[in-house]
Design a protein around this motif. Structure first.
Motif, mmCIF file in Angstrom:
data_model
loop_
_atom_site.group_PDB
_atom_site.id
_atom_site.type_symbol
_atom_site.label_atom_id
_atom_site.label_comp_id
_atom_site.label_asym_id
_atom_site.label_seq_id
_atom_site.Cartn_x
_atom_site.Cartn_y
_atom_site.Cartn_z
ATOM 1 N N LEU A 81 88.376 65.862 47.105
ATOM 2 C CA LEU A 81 87.507 66.293 45.956
ATOM 3 C C LEU A 81 88.190 67.470 45.172
ATOM 4 O O LEU A 81 87.806 68.577 45.287
ATOM 5 N N ASP A 82 89.129 66.764 44.397
ATOM 6 C CA ASP A 82 90.174 67.866 43.586
ATOM 7 C C ASP A 82 89.402 68.150 42.210
ATOM 8 O O ASP A 82 90.214 69.029 41.476
ATOM 9 N N GLY A 83 88.294 67.617 41.939
ATOM 10 C CA GLY A 83 87.630 68.019 40.843
ATOM 11 C C GLY A 83 86.186 68.792 41.021
ATOM 12 O O GLY A 83 85.528 68.768 39.997
ATOM 13 N N HIS A 84 86.162 69.403 41.991
ATOM 14 C CA HIS A 84 84.765 70.005 42.575
ATOM 15 C C HIS A 84 83.641 69.036 42.152
ATOM 16 O O HIS A 84 82.704 69.411 41.313
ATOM 17 N N GLU A 85 83.905 67.817 42.220
ATOM 18 C CA GLU A 85 82.659 66.796 42.359
ATOM 19 C C GLU A 85 81.436 67.170 43.082
ATOM 20 O O GLU A 85 81.671 67.508 44.174
ATOM 21 N N LYS B 117 78.313 62.990 38.634
ATOM 22 C CA LYS B 117 78.703 62.793 37.484
ATOM 23 C C LYS B 117 78.611 61.572 36.616
ATOM 24 O O LYS B 117 78.086 60.938 35.502
ATOM 25 N N ASP B 118 79.263 60.611 37.667
ATOM 26 C CA ASP B 118 79.290 59.032 37.000
ATOM 27 C C ASP B 118 78.448 58.078 37.607
ATOM 28 O O ASP B 118 78.353 56.621 37.662
ATOM 29 N N ILE C 247 76.617 68.207 48.458
ATOM 30 C CA ILE C 247 77.783 68.871 48.603
ATOM 31 C C ILE C 247 78.294 69.270 47.183
ATOM 32 O O ILE C 247 78.518 68.085 46.196
ATOM 33 N N TRP C 248 78.663 70.291 46.820
ATOM 34 C CA TRP C 248 79.590 70.694 45.803
ATOM 35 C C TRP C 248 80.308 71.954 46.003
ATOM 36 O O TRP C 248 80.133 72.958 46.181
ATOM 37 N N TYR C 249 81.587 71.449 46.233
ATOM 38 C CA TYR C 249 82.641 72.501 46.640
ATOM 39 C C TYR C 249 83.177 73.136 45.373
ATOM 40 O O TYR C 249 84.052 72.796 44.915
ATOM 41 N N LYS C 250 82.297 74.201 44.925
ATOM 42 C CA LYS C 250 82.522 74.830 43.532
ATOM 43 C C LYS C 250 83.873 75.452 43.673
ATOM 44 O O LYS C 250 84.502 75.536 42.584
#
Length: 130
Positions: A87-91, A72-73, A50-53
């Protein structure tokens, strides 16, 4: 006032499914409240990329267990009942359901209702789907 029962969503256009999950969508963009609200079940043993772009998603677990891995990490988070994540950083992430995993999700901006994840794991905005 808008009152909706889960049983009234099942089997309608507000119940959206794919191979890994089903999402019953209580509030959508056309309801004009500024967000959408979903009761979602991810099936045991599934992994969803998932990627909530375009969206911010807050999720509150009410049943089951899952793991989130942020790409990312490489961090892994164990999610169980009583846990909220946002998911407030579009992770970009993997969501792995250990058991049937039931959550309440809030999206901003609101979904229109028929979204499923595309090949990038994204819910496209309506204007991108044309």
């Amino acid at each position: 006032m808008n009152v909706v029962k889960l049983e009234d969503l099942i089997g309608t256009e507000r119940e959206v499914k794919d191979d890994n999950w089903k999402s019953r969508r209580f509030l959508l963009k056309d309801d004009n409240v500024g967000f959408s609200l979903h009761d979602t079940v991810l099936y045991a043993g599934t992994e969803t990329y998932i990627w909530y772009k375009h969206h911010i998603e807050a999720v509150y677990c009410i049943e089951g267990e899952a793991e989130i891995e942020t790409l990312k990490d490489g961090k892994k988070y164990q999610i169980k009942p009583g846990t909220m994540y946002c998911l407030d950083g579009h992770e970009k992430h993997y969501l792995r359901a250990k058991t049937d995993f039931r959550v309440v999700c809030v999206f901003n901006p609101a979904l229109v209702g028929n979204e499923v994840h595309d090949e990038e794991g994204v819910y496209r905005l309506p204007e991108e789907s044309k």
